[in-house]
Design a protein around this motif. Sequence first.
Motif, PDB file in Angstrom:
ATOM      1  N   THR A  64       0.839  -1.203   0.000  1.00 56.66           N
ATOM      2  CA  THR A  64       0.000   0.000   0.000  1.00 56.66           C
ATOM      3  C   THR A  64       0.873   1.251   0.000  1.00 56.66           C
ATOM      4  N   GLU A  85      -4.817   6.520  -2.363  1.00 55.07           N
ATOM      5  CA  GLU A  85      -4.189   5.306  -1.848  1.00 55.07           C
ATOM      6  C   GLU A  85      -4.275   4.213  -2.903  1.00 55.07           C
ATOM      7  N   THR A  99      -3.587   0.079  -3.314  1.00 51.25           N
ATOM      8  CA  THR A  99      -3.293  -1.198  -2.665  1.00 51.25           C
ATOM      9  C   THR A  99      -3.259  -2.283  -3.720  1.00 51.25           C
ATOM     10  N   GLU A 155      -4.226   5.139   6.795  1.00 51.38           N
ATOM     11  CA  GLU A 155      -5.108   4.497   5.825  1.00 51.38           C
ATOM     12  C   GLU A 155      -6.219   5.454   5.424  1.00 51.38           C
TER      13      GLU A 155
END
Length: 371
Positions: free
Chosen positions: A45, A52, A54, A116
């Motif tokens: 990630t 973001e 991942t 996150e």
Amino acid sequence: MKITAERDALLSAVERAARVIERRNTIPILGTMKVVAEKGRLVLTGTDLDMEVTTTCPAEVAQAGGAAMPLTAVEFLKKLPAGAKLEITTEKGRATLKAGRSRATLNTLDVDDFPELSAVAGEAAEFPLAASSLATMIERVSFAISTEETRYYLNGIYLHGAVCEDGPLLRAVATDGHRLALHNILAPEGAHPMPGVIVPRKAVAEIARLIKPLGDEAVTLRVSPTRLSLTAGVTTLATKLIDGTFPDYDRVIPKDGEHRALLDVAALDASVARVSTVSSERGRAVKFAFAEGLLTLSVTNPDTGEARDEVEAQWSAPPLEIGFNAGYVADILGALPGKAARLAMKDAGSPCLITAEGDNASLFVLMPMRV
């Protein structure tokens, strides 16, 4: 954590996640990549707090665990020979990377401190879309995204639902105030209704890179008023959306352009390129003089000189002279599908509507300049 992975597969995954990471950071953890080993794979990630990515990579996992690894690991991977097997071991703030006779030990940070991005939540539209359709949509409109930070609500693509005679549409619009680009596709199942959202410029560029090699493979979009996520295979990109109101673009799309021209795209593009060589870098204004059967392009620059060129054109209206920015014209012609361009204008002071002959999916609007 202790894992073994193929260098080539790992490098491909690492590069996908690393692209969103800002190289210069005042917060050390934001300059790292989250690496977690679990059940036969690595989960990687990268984030810049607004976006973001991942993704996963197959791996032999001898010991599960995770670490926030510096981007130095990416550079080390790049310099390993193709086909190499890489062993990664982490413990007590250190990661050891070994491949054959090559070895590197890097400082790591606590994976629990890695930020996150919150998931797409609440009311959201979720729908599949061919990667090629999304790529075309981005290609047709992204050049018109504004880079002017003061008008932040123009710093992205406005993605929203619309309706036409053929049914619901998924529409993308971008404008910088000087030109506007619009592209429609029939809305996939689940896309209508959906909230109108502004996808940031950086996320648009990353999505384009991510889907470019996928062809007609399906990707999944999930859109809420504040978040958008795209899943393509083993990779998911999530981004915050621009919190602003996109202007009522329909008001600037000309509806009464009785002066119409039909031109060859390649010939017009080449002609604009030739005459603009003597235009000023600041203004880049080119005069378009339409007459029956002919378009004359000209530039007069007191510092460098003059240039003139002619292109065949289908034109049956009274003569008309209008000025356009050469760079903007080139951008539109580069995005225009097909070989023939239709230009519709009301007068020299009004916007010009540009479409491709035989294509109803895209349209472009160009504001005139004084010449």
